[in-house]
Design an enzyme around this catalytic site. Structure first.
Site, PDB file in Angstrom:
ATOM      1  N   ARG A  38      32.529  60.243 -33.931  1.00  0.00           N
ATOM      2  CA  ARG A  38      33.334  59.975 -35.106  1.00  0.00           C
ATOM      3  C   ARG A  38      34.506  60.824 -35.311  1.00  0.00           C
ATOM      4  O   ARG A  38      34.576  62.234 -35.054  1.00  0.00           O
ATOM      5  CB  ARG A  38      32.416  59.843 -36.212  1.00  0.00           C
ATOM      6  CG  ARG A  38      31.687  58.842 -36.574  1.00  0.00           C
ATOM      7  CD  ARG A  38      31.038  58.745 -37.780  1.00  0.00           C
ATOM      8  NE  ARG A  38      30.373  59.880 -38.202  1.00  0.00           N
ATOM      9  CZ  ARG A  38      30.513  60.094 -39.610  1.00  0.00           C
ATOM     10  NH1 ARG A  38      31.206  59.587 -40.575  1.00  0.00           N
ATOM     11  NH2 ARG A  38      30.038  61.206 -39.905  1.00  0.00           N
ATOM     12  N   SER A  47      26.066  68.454 -32.296  1.00  0.00           N
ATOM     13  CA  SER A  47      24.497  68.515 -32.770  1.00  0.00           C
ATOM     14  C   SER A  47      23.930  68.647 -31.797  1.00  0.00           C
ATOM     15  O   SER A  47      22.967  68.013 -31.413  1.00  0.00           O
ATOM     16  CB  SER A  47      24.397  67.074 -33.412  1.00  0.00           C
ATOM     17  OG  SER A  47      25.366  66.958 -34.645  1.00  0.00           O
ATOM     18  N   ASP A  92      25.221  69.397 -37.014  1.00  0.00           N
ATOM     19  CA  ASP A  92      24.936  68.560 -37.992  1.00  0.00           C
ATOM     20  C   ASP A  92      24.159  68.567 -39.078  1.00  0.00           C
ATOM     21  O   ASP A  92      24.230  68.265 -40.350  1.00  0.00           O
ATOM     22  CB  ASP A  92      24.530  67.119 -37.342  1.00  0.00           C
ATOM     23  CG  ASP A  92      23.280  67.374 -36.717  1.00  0.00           C
ATOM     24  OD1 ASP A  92      22.718  68.150 -36.318  1.00  0.00           O
ATOM     25  OD2 ASP A  92      22.697  66.246 -36.170  1.00  0.00           O
TER      26      ASP A  92
END
Length: 901
Positions: free
Chosen positions: A528, A589, A643
Site C-alpha cells: 500500500r 514488516s 508494522d
C-alpha cells in the site's frame, strides 16, 4: 342416505371434523409450543417439553460392541415393568447373561414411562451415556437408574450380572434409531398408540451387534415424537454444535387451552373420566388408549338423542372401556367393517340394525381421521421447524413411525401422509414403519453410544498434544521472559531466539503533530501507498493497494524495490503529489536490525518472501537506490518502522496508555516500550525505546520443541524457512489452516472422518485456508454452512464430520490464542516489574486479520492473559490502519522532534 337424513349424526360428524384451516392453526400453535420448550427462559412453563435426549448421532452401519453378541435391554412399561435380554450368541447357541462370568455387558434401558425430575414436571427418561461413576443428567430421578446401577453393575454381593449401563432411552427415540438402519438416516419418529416387539425367532446382526428380539411386549398406548434438532437451539442442554435428538413429549400439547377449539363434548367426557383430568389433552385426542372412549361417548350421546339403537338398552355404553380402539380400527374397514361393527355391538348386548352399524362406522372413521389429521399437524410443525432451522428451501427426511394406529389401518396412514403434505409442502417426508423400536432401537443406541465413545477416545488422543494445560502456558511465559532478557543483553543477544531489536522510536504522538506525510506499507503480498494529512481536527488518509506477484517476491531484490518505486510514482501521480517532497514513513514488516530511525538491515525474509540480494542490506538504502534507477528524486525517507510499531503508534494517537503493539495476522509479532537502561544493545540510559521483539522466531533455538506436535512439524517441513519462525508457525494465519489440514488427514487415515474415504483434494497444500477456521467457528453458524464450506473443497461431509471439523478448528485456534497470551503475559509482567508497580494498566494496540476476523481468538487471548498476568490490567485497542497511519505518525513525530525548540 341414512346419514344425510339424521341431523344428530351430521352434527356429531361435523363436530369431530377438523377443517384444514384449523389444522394449519394447530400446526402454528405446535410450532410456538415447541419453541417455548426449547428456550431456557420459557421451558419451565412449556407444555411441549422438548427434552434433550443427549443422543447426537444415528446409526451409520459401523456400530459394534466390544464383543459381538453382548447386550442387555431393560423394558419398564407403564403398567408391567420387565427385563429382557438379547442374549449373546455364538454358533447359534443362546447363552444367558449369567454365563459371561465377569465380562461386562453393555446395557441400554428402554423406558416409555415418565420419571419425575427434581423440582420439575414429569420428564421422560432420557439417554445418558455414562462411564465409570458418571451420573445421568441431573433432572433424571425416581427412575430405574439407581436400581439398574445397584443390581447390574460391578461384582458386589446381591448384584445379578456384570453390565455397563450405556444409555437410558425413550421408546420414541428407539423407533427413530431402528428406522435409521437401512442406510439412510431417520431423523424423526412418531409413536401413535401401543407398540409391540414381535417375537422373531433367530438372531439379528445390526452393524456387528448380535441380538435376539424378546417376545411380544405391549408398551405405551399414548403418543409422542422426537426429532434431530440443531443442538444450539436446545438451550436446556449445554451442547452447542451438531444435532441432538429432542423428545417432544407432545402428548401434553394443549394443556394450556390451545386446543379448546378442537375439543368436543365427547373429548371433555373422556378427559373427566381419565386419571389425569386436564392433562395430556393432545394425547387424549390421538392416543389409542382414548379413541375407543371417544367413540363410546359419541355413541352414548347419539343413543340419548334417539339417533342410534332405538328400542335397545344402551346402559352398557356408560361403562368405561367397553369399546376398544382395536375394535374401532376393525370397524372402519371398508369391506368387513359393517360386519365387525355388528359383532362388536352385539357382543355388548345391543341390537343394531344396518343403519346403526353404518352410523357407528362413520363415527369411528371420523374419530380415527381426526386423530390422523392432528398427528399430521404435529408432524408438519416438526418438519417446518427442521426446514427453517436448517435454512433449507426443501427438506427431505425419513420419519420412523410405530404404534397400533399407524399399523392398524391404511386409512390412518393415508390421512397422515396426505395432510402432512398439505400442511408442510416445503418438506418431503417418507414414513418408515418401525419394527421393535424399543428392542432393536435400544440395541442401536447401545451400538451408537459405544461407537461414539470409541471415536471420542481416539479423537481426544489425537488432539491431546494440541490442548495445552495451564502449566504448559506458564512454562511458555517463563521461556519467553528468559528469551527477552537474552535478547536485550549486549553479550547474549546473538544467542537469543527473540531478537529484541531497538527501533529508535522513543516517544508516541502527543497531539501536536501537523502536516502531510507519505507512508508505505510492505508486509505481505499486497503493498500500500498512502498520503496522511495530520491536522488539528484529526487525521485524513487516501491510499491505494498494489499487488506484488510471486515472481517478484521470490525473485531479485532489485526487481522488488523497483516495483515498489513504480507503485509510489503511480500513486503520487494520481494524487497530484509529484511536485512535492513529503516526509515518508516506511512500514517494513520483516525482521530487521535497526541501526537508526531511517536505517534498518534485513535479517531474514518471512511470510513467503525470498527476494535475493536483500538479507544483510539496509532496506531504506535499497529503496533509495531503486528511486535513483527510476529517476524519482522527490523521495525523503525519514523513518522505517515495523508494522507492529506502526500499530502501537497509530493507537497511541488515540490512547496515550498504548505502549504495546501486537500483530496477529498472516504473521505475528509484538513490540513494547522498554526502559533504556535495560537495552544493552543501544547506548544511553535515560527514557524508553520501543523494542521490536520479532517474537515469531521464539523457539528457533529448540526451547519450544515439546510444544511442537507432529502436525506442526509436517507444516514446518514444507515451508521455505524450515526450522525458523517456530512461534509464528504455531500462531499466525499463514499456518493455522495447514495445521488443521494435516489433522484432518490423520483423522481420515484413522477412519474417524469422512467415513475414512480418500480425500485427494485434502492432500493439496494450503487448500484449507485459515479464513475457513474463522468462518467455521462463527457463533450460530449452522452445520449446513460448515458442510457447504467443506463441499466447496470437494469434501463430502456428514453432519458428524462437520462437528468434528469444527472441533479441530477450535482446538487449533484456541492453542494459537493461548500461546499468544503466554507471550504477551511475559511482556506486560516485565513492564510492570520494570516500573516497580503492584498493578500495571496498559493498552495494547492490535492489528491483524486473525485477531480481528476470528470470532473467538480475541476472547480466548484476553481471558488467558488475565489468568497468566493477574496483576496487569490490559486494554486492547484495535488499530485502524496501523501500518499505514502508524508509519506516517512515526514520520510526524520524527519531524516534530527535529524542529528547533
Amino acid at each position: 342416505p341414512a346419514l344425510m337424513s339424521c341431523p344428530q349424526v351430521q352434527r356429531a360428524l361435523l363436530a369431530l371434523t377438523v377443517p384444514l384451516e384449523t389444522l394449519q392453526a394447530v400446526k402454528g400453535r405446535m410450532l410456538q409450543a415447541m419453541r417455548k420448550g426449547l428456550s431456557r427462559q420459557t421451558h419451565a412453563q412449556a407444555n411441549v417439553r422438548m427434552l434433550p435426549t443427549y443422543i447426537c448421532s444415528t446409526p451409520n452401519g459401523t456400530g459394534k460392541t466390544a464383543q459381538p453378541g453382548d447386550g442387555l435391554l431393560y423394558y419398564p412399561q407403564r403398567r408391567t415393568p420387565r427385563w429382557t435380554w438379547p442374549w449373546g450368541c455364538w454358533g447359534g447357541v443362546h447363552q444367558s447373561p449369567a454365563s459371561y462370568g465377569v465380562h461386562k455387558l453393555p446395557c441400554t434401558a428402554c423406558a416409555s414411562p415418565q420419571c419425575r425430575g427434581r423440582g420439575q414436571e414429569p420428564a421422560p427418561l432420557a439417554p445418558a451415556v455414562v462411564s465409570g461413576s458418571q451420573e445421568p443428567p441431573p433432572w433424571v430421578t425416581d427412575c430405574p437408574w439407581d436400581w439398574v446401577r445397584s443390581r447390574f453393575g460391578g461384582s458386589a454381593t446381591g448384584q445379578l450380572y456384570h453390565v455397563d449401563v450405556v444409555a437410558l432411552m425413550n421408546d420414541t427415540v428407539g423407533t427413530m434409531m431402528t428406522c435409521s438402519m437401512g442406510g439412510n438416516p431417520c431423523e424423526i419418529a412418531l409413536v401413535m398408540g401401543e407398540q409391540w416387539a414381535p417375537h422373531m425367532p433367530g438372531w439379528w446382526v445390526l452393524g456387528g451387534l448380535h441380538w435376539c428380539s424378546p417376545p411380544s411386549l405391549p408398551a405405551d398406548k399414548g403418543t409422542n415424537s422426537c426429532f434431530m434438532a440443531e443442538a444450539q437451539q436446545v438451550e436446556m442442554a449445554e451442547e452447542t454444535s451438531g444435532r441432538m435428538c429432542v423428545n417432544t413429549e407432545w402428548g401434553c400439547f394443549g394443556d394450556d387451552g390451545t386446543l379448546n377449539d378442537v375439543l368436543t363434548s365427547y373429548d371433555q367426557h373422556v378427559d373427566q373420566e381419565s386419571s389425569n383430568p386436564g392433562e395430556k389433552r393432545f394425547e387424549k385426542l390421538v392416543g389409542s388408549l382414548y379413541l375407543g372412549e371417544i367413540v363410546r361417548h359419541a355413541l352414548t350421546a347419539l343413543a340419548a338423542e334417539k339417533a342410534l339403537f332405538i328400542g335397545s338398552s344402551v346402559a352398557v355404553l356408560r361403562t368405561k372401556d367397553v369399546l376398544k380402539t382395536q375394535q374401532v380400527l376393525e370397524i372402519i374397514d371398508n369391506e368387513e367393517g359393517m360386519a365387525k361393527a355388528r359383532r362388536a355391538l352385539e357382543a355388548l348386548g345391543l341390537q343394531p340394525n344396518e343403519r346403526d352399524c353404518c352410523r357407528v362406522q362413520q363415527i369411528c372413521r371420523v374419530v380415527v381421521s381426526r386423530a390422523a389429521a392432528l398427528c399430521a399437524a404435529g408432524l408438519a410443525a416438526i418438519l417446518s421447524h427442521m426446514c427453517q432451522s436448517r435454512e433449507l428451501e426443501q427438506l427431505v427426511v425419513n420419519v420412523g413411525v410405530d404404534g397400533e394406529l399407524y399399523r392398524g389401518h391404511s386409512r390412518f396412514r393415508e390421512i397422515l401422509q396426505s395432510v402432512t403434505g398439505l400442511l408442510a409442502p416445503e418438506c418431503t417426508a417418507t414414513l418408515l414403519p418401525s419394527v421393535d423400536g424399543t428392542g432393536r432401537g435400544a440395541a442401536m443406541v447401545t451400538a451408537v453410544a459405544l461407537r461414539l465413545a470409541a471415536q471420542r477416545r481416539e479423537v481426544d488422543l489425537l488432539l491431546a498434544p494440541l490442548r495445552l494445560s495451564r502449566a504448559d502456558l506458564e512454562r511458555v511465559q517463563a521461556l519467553m521472559r528468559r528469551e527477552m532478557e537474552l535478547g536485550l543483553g549486549r553479550e547474549t543477544n546473538a544467542n537469543a531466539s527473540v531478537r529484541m531489536l531497538p527501533t529508535y522510536v522513543r516517544g508516541t504522538p502527543d497531539g501536536t503533530e501537523r502536516g502531510e506525510f507519505l507512508a508505505l506499507d510492505l508486509g505481505g503480498t499486497n503493498f500500500r501507498v498512502l498520503v496522511v494529512r495530520v491536522a488539528q481536527d484529526g487525521i485524513r488518509m487516501a491510499s491505494e493497494i498494489y499487488v506484488i506477484p510471486t515472481t517478484i517476491t521470490q525473485g531479485t531484490g532489485q526487481a522488488l524495490f523497483d516495483h515498489i518505486i513504480e507503485c509510489i510514482m503511480d500513486f503520487q501521480l494520481k494524487q497530484d503529489l509529484m511536485e512535492q517532497v513529503l516526509p515518508l514513513g516506511f512500514t517494513f514488516s520483516f525482521p530487521c536490525q535497526q541501526l537508526g530511525l531511517d536505517k534498518a538491515v534485513l535479517l531474514t525474509w518471512t511470510k513467503g518472501f525470498s527476494a535475493s540480494g536483500c538479507v544483510g542490506q539496509d532496506v531504506v538504502q535499497l529503496l533509495r537506490e531503486a528511486a535513483q534507477r527510476k529517476q524519482h528524486l522527490g523521495l525523503k525517507v525519514v523513518a522505517v518502522v515495523n508494522d507492529t510499531v506502526g500499530t502501537m503508534m497509530s493507537c497511541g494517537y488515540d490512547d496515550p496508555k498504548c505502549e504495546i503493539g501486537l500483530i496477529v495476522g498472516t504473521g505475528t509479532n509484538a513490540c513494547y516500550m522498554e526502559e533504556m537502561q535495560n537495552v544493552g544493545t543501544v547506548e544511553g540510559e535515560q527514557g524508553r525505546m520501543c523494542i521490536n521483539m520479532e517474537w515469531g522466531a521464539f523457539g528457533d533455538n529448540g526451547c519450544l520443541d515439546d510444544i511442537f506436535t507432529d502436525f506442526d512439524r509436517l507444516v514446518d517441513e514444507k515451508t521455505i524457512n524450515v526450522g525458523k519462525q517456530r512461534f509464528e508457525k504455531l500462531i499466525s494465519g499463514m499456518y493455522l489452516g495447514e495445521i488443521v489440514r494435516h489433522i484432518l488427514l490423520a483423522l481420515v487415515e484413522k477412519q474417524l472422518l469422512f467415513s475414512g474415504k480418500p480425500c485427494p483434494k485434502l492432500q493439496t497444500r494450503d487448500i484449507f485456508q485459515t479464513k475457513f477456521l474463522s468462518t467455521i467457528e462463527i457463533d450460530g453458524l449452522g452445520l449446513r454452512q460448515v458442510r457447504a464450506i467443506l463441499q466447496d473443497l470437494e469434501l463430502q461431509a456428514s453432519f458428524e464430520d462437520s462437528v468434528l471439523v469444527r472441533e479441530v478448528c477450535q482446538t487449533v485456534s484456541l492453542r494459537a490464542a493461548q500461546l499468544c497470551a503466554a507471550g504477551l503475559a511475559a511482556v506486560v509482567e516485565k513492564m510492570r516489574e520494570n516500573r516497580g508497580l503492584a498493578q500495571l494498566a496498559v493498552t495494547v494496540g492490535v492489528d491483524g486479520t486473525l485477531y480481528k476476523m476470528h470470532p473467538r481468538f480475541s476472547q480466548h487471548l484476553q481471558q488467558m492473559l488475565r489468568d497468566l498476568a493477574p496483576n496487569c490490567t490490559v486494554t486492547f485497542l484495535q488499530s485502524e490502519d496501523g501500518s499505514g497511519k502508524g508509519a506516517a505518525l512515526v514520520a510526524a513525530v520524527a519531524c516534530r522532534e527535529a524542529e528547533p525548540q
